[in-house]
Design a protein around this motif. Sequence first.
Motif, PDB file in Angstrom:
ATOM      1  N   ARG A 109       0.815  -1.213   0.000  1.00  0.00           N
ATOM      2  CA  ARG A 109       0.000   0.000   0.000  1.00  0.00           C
ATOM      3  C   ARG A 109       0.847   1.261   0.000  1.00  0.00           C
ATOM      4  NH1 ARG A 109      -3.548  -1.612   5.125  1.00  0.00           N
ATOM      5  NH2 ARG A 109      -1.442  -2.362   5.678  1.00  0.00           N
ATOM      6  N   THR A 110       2.039   1.179   0.558  1.00  0.00           N
ATOM      7  CA  THR A 110       2.971   2.296   0.616  1.00  0.00           C
ATOM      8  C   THR A 110       4.339   1.811   0.148  1.00  0.00           C
ATOM      9  OG1 THR A 110       3.699   1.805   2.863  1.00  0.00           O
ATOM     10  CG2 THR A 110       1.747   3.222   2.624  1.00  0.00           C
ATOM     11  N   THR A 111       5.222   2.760  -0.110  1.00  0.00           N
ATOM     12  CA  THR A 111       6.581   2.377  -0.493  1.00  0.00           C
ATOM     13  C   THR A 111       7.262   1.593   0.624  1.00  0.00           C
ATOM     14  OG1 THR A 111       6.765   4.316  -1.922  1.00  0.00           O
ATOM     15  CG2 THR A 111       8.814   3.250  -1.272  1.00  0.00           C
ATOM     16  N   GLY A 112       7.039   2.018   1.870  1.00  0.00           N
ATOM     17  CA  GLY A 112       7.636   1.306   2.994  1.00  0.00           C
ATOM     18  C   GLY A 112       7.136  -0.122   3.101  1.00  0.00           C
ATOM     19  N   GLU A 113       5.849  -0.312   2.904  1.00  0.00           N
ATOM     20  CA  GLU A 113       5.280  -1.653   2.957  1.00  0.00           C
ATOM     21  C   GLU A 113       5.785  -2.501   1.793  1.00  0.00           C
ATOM     22  OE1 GLU A 113       1.090  -2.236   4.579  1.00  0.00           O
ATOM     23  OE2 GLU A 113       0.819  -2.636   2.432  1.00  0.00           O
ATOM     24  N   ALA A 114       5.899  -1.886   0.618  1.00  0.00           N
ATOM     25  CA  ALA A 114       6.428  -2.606  -0.546  1.00  0.00           C
ATOM     26  C   ALA A 114       7.867  -3.042  -0.298  1.00  0.00           C
ATOM     27  CB  ALA A 114       6.344  -1.721  -1.789  1.00  0.00           C
ATOM     28  N   LEU A 115       8.672  -2.162   0.281  1.00  0.00           N
ATOM     29  CA  LEU A 115      10.060  -2.517   0.602  1.00  0.00           C
ATOM     30  C   LEU A 115      10.109  -3.666   1.598  1.00  0.00           C
ATOM     31  CD1 LEU A 115      13.096  -1.981   0.422  1.00  0.00           C
ATOM     32  CD2 LEU A 115      12.819  -0.241   2.199  1.00  0.00           C
ATOM     33  N   GLY A 203      13.629   5.437 -18.140  1.00  0.00           N
ATOM     34  CA  GLY A 203      14.480   5.606 -16.980  1.00  0.00           C
ATOM     35  C   GLY A 203      13.739   6.390 -15.913  1.00  0.00           C
ATOM     36  N   PRO A 204      14.350   6.588 -14.746  1.00  0.00           N
ATOM     37  CA  PRO A 204      13.632   7.119 -13.586  1.00  0.00           C
ATOM     38  C   PRO A 204      13.296   8.603 -13.675  1.00  0.00           C
ATOM     39  CG  PRO A 204      15.954   6.828 -13.081  1.00  0.00           C
ATOM     40  CD  PRO A 204      15.741   6.214 -14.428  1.00  0.00           C
ATOM     41  N   VAL A 205      12.291   8.977 -12.893  1.00  0.00           N
ATOM     42  CA  VAL A 205      11.915  10.375 -12.673  1.00  0.00           C
ATOM     43  C   VAL A 205      12.681  10.880 -11.453  1.00  0.00           C
ATOM     44  CG1 VAL A 205      10.019  11.895 -11.983  1.00  0.00           C
ATOM     45  CG2 VAL A 205       9.634  10.123 -13.714  1.00  0.00           C
ATOM     46  N   VAL A 206      13.177  12.123 -11.534  1.00  0.00           N
ATOM     47  CA  VAL A 206      13.925  12.691 -10.410  1.00  0.00           C
ATOM     48  C   VAL A 206      13.221  13.880  -9.771  1.00  0.00           C
ATOM     49  CG1 VAL A 206      16.161  11.877 -11.230  1.00  0.00           C
ATOM     50  CG2 VAL A 206      15.324  14.112 -11.980  1.00  0.00           C
ATOM     51  N   GLY A 207      12.156  14.400 -10.415  1.00  0.00           N
ATOM     52  CA  GLY A 207      11.448  15.539  -9.849  1.00  0.00           C
ATOM     53  C   GLY A 207       9.997  15.557 -10.267  1.00  0.00           C
ATOM     54  N   VAL A 320      10.105  -8.410 -14.252  1.00  0.00           N
ATOM     55  CA  VAL A 320      10.034  -7.314 -13.275  1.00  0.00           C
ATOM     56  C   VAL A 320      10.212  -7.904 -11.881  1.00  0.00           C
ATOM     57  CG1 VAL A 320       8.728  -5.367 -12.364  1.00  0.00           C
ATOM     58  CG2 VAL A 320       8.393  -6.071 -14.746  1.00  0.00           C
ATOM     59  N   THR A 321      11.280  -7.527 -11.214  1.00  0.00           N
ATOM     60  CA  THR A 321      11.531  -8.000  -9.855  1.00  0.00           C
ATOM     61  C   THR A 321      10.797  -7.098  -8.864  1.00  0.00           C
ATOM     62  OG1 THR A 321      13.474  -6.612  -9.503  1.00  0.00           O
ATOM     63  CG2 THR A 321      13.829  -8.762 -10.556  1.00  0.00           C
ATOM     64  N   GLY A 322      10.657  -7.600  -7.644  1.00  0.00           N
ATOM     65  CA  GLY A 322      10.039  -6.788  -6.610  1.00  0.00           C
ATOM     66  C   GLY A 322      10.797  -5.506  -6.350  1.00  0.00           C
ATOM     67  N   ARG A 323      12.123  -5.582  -6.329  1.00  0.00           N
ATOM     68  CA  ARG A 323      12.911  -4.374  -6.059  1.00  0.00           C
ATOM     69  C   ARG A 323      12.790  -3.374  -7.208  1.00  0.00           C
ATOM     70  NH1 ARG A 323      16.154  -2.587  -2.224  1.00  0.00           N
ATOM     71  NH2 ARG A 323      15.964  -4.511  -1.016  1.00  0.00           N
ATOM     72  N   GLU A 324      12.729  -3.858  -8.443  1.00  0.00           N
ATOM     73  CA  GLU A 324      12.565  -2.945  -9.574  1.00  0.00           C
ATOM     74  C   GLU A 324      11.207  -2.245  -9.511  1.00  0.00           C
ATOM     75  OE1 GLU A 324      12.787  -2.985 -14.477  1.00  0.00           O
ATOM     76  OE2 GLU A 324      12.934  -4.855 -13.351  1.00  0.00           O
ATOM     77  N   ALA A 325      10.189  -2.928  -9.019  1.00  0.00           N
ATOM     78  CA  ALA A 325       8.851  -2.347  -8.921  1.00  0.00           C
ATOM     79  C   ALA A 325       8.799  -1.184  -7.937  1.00  0.00           C
ATOM     80  CB  ALA A 325       7.841  -3.416  -8.514  1.00  0.00           C
ATOM     81  N   LEU A 326       9.760  -1.089  -7.029  1.00  0.00           N
ATOM     82  CA  LEU A 326       9.776   0.008  -6.064  1.00  0.00           C
ATOM     83  C   LEU A 326       9.903   1.365  -6.735  1.00  0.00           C
ATOM     84  CD1 LEU A 326      12.099  -1.514  -3.293  1.00  0.00           C
ATOM     85  CD2 LEU A 326       9.594  -1.361  -3.273  1.00  0.00           C
ATOM     86  N   VAL A 327      10.469   1.405  -7.935  1.00  0.00           N
ATOM     87  CA  VAL A 327      10.630   2.673  -8.652  1.00  0.00           C
ATOM     88  C   VAL A 327       9.269   3.315  -8.910  1.00  0.00           C
ATOM     89  CG1 VAL A 327      11.468   3.739 -10.783  1.00  0.00           C
ATOM     90  CG2 VAL A 327      12.786   1.905  -9.710  1.00  0.00           C
ATOM     91  N   SER A 328       8.284   2.517  -9.316  1.00  0.00           N
ATOM     92  CA  SER A 328       6.935   3.034  -9.555  1.00  0.00           C
ATOM     93  C   SER A 328       6.286   3.486  -8.260  1.00  0.00           C
ATOM     94  CB  SER A 328       6.077   1.958 -10.226  1.00  0.00           C
ATOM     95  OG  SER A 328       6.587   1.632 -11.498  1.00  0.00           O
TER      96      SER A 328
END
Length: 349
Positions: A109-115, A203-207, A320-328
Amino acid sequence: MGKTVEQQRVGVALIGAGMIAKTHVAALSAARDVAKLEAIVSHHPERAQYLAEYYAGQAPQFTSDLAAVAADPSIQMAIVVTPPSVRSEVIDVLARAGKHILLEKPVGRTTGEALEVVEICERAGVILGVLFQHRLRAPAIAAAQRIASGELGKLGLVEIAVPLWRDQSYYDELGRGTYARDGGGVMITNAIHSIDLALSLTGPVVGVQAMTATTPLHRMEAEDFAIAGLRFACGAVGSFVASTAMFPHRTETITLHFEQGSLQMDKDTLEVNWRDGRRQVEAGTGPAVEGEHLTGRHEWHQAVIEDFIDALHNGRAPIVTGREALVSHRLIEAIETSSRTGQSVNIPS
């Protein structure tokens, strides 16, 4: 002596029997050469038995006993399709038993929970993959190949559009569109697929500078509208617009503008418009299926499942790995933070 075809098939448990479950059962039915659906776990297994209609092989067992499924040596992997609110405890039981996990989005539900989910699997030494099936659509594969070739030049501008419609009945389902069950609204439940696909190409978003809202067209806790300006690590800029209040329902599009031309893709088509005037259209998977925007096509889920099983056999990472999904997840969190504070938000690279 080598293994027989039957011995090479991976035993699979499906954890959860909600709306998306029949898509997974149909996908596993089509993937019977490599997978065998052994069990479906539901709080109410008697209500889930209709799912057997979508499976052409021997009917799986229907059970509410997650611990017994985790202890079953015939099951090597689990596809988890439960609401995000119960992910951590379900995955902890499965991972401790050595079951590899293929997870419906979002990871948490959150980035922390996903991590936390990612780290549970890493500590247990099991593979965690995420079902971002849009990456395996034909237009997405073709776009990735075009970009990798370098022929389009430098990326300058990105447009991500998710113009969806959901009737109020969609949100009347217990807990849907709430932070407690889903972790949010249109972004984490619907648009995360387009976010993942776009970021895999750009690639990633920075802002981020963003606004989110709940329109008068829905009764729900979380947002049904989000808009953001984006700055990418590669130097490009872009826009993101997503809503479930845009009637009639339209397909998601991603448009990427490069030095030598632009790519626009939806689920069925990739269109390439070159600066020299050429226009190329590559067809994808054909016409839409009635109700597809709610249930999905099983062919893309099948492709992700087969990729995951191949990854298990060959000791490689899934698409798509779990860690890669953290970017979204981090981008969605940044959009929410920017909307709440009214300030631009930087995302560490």
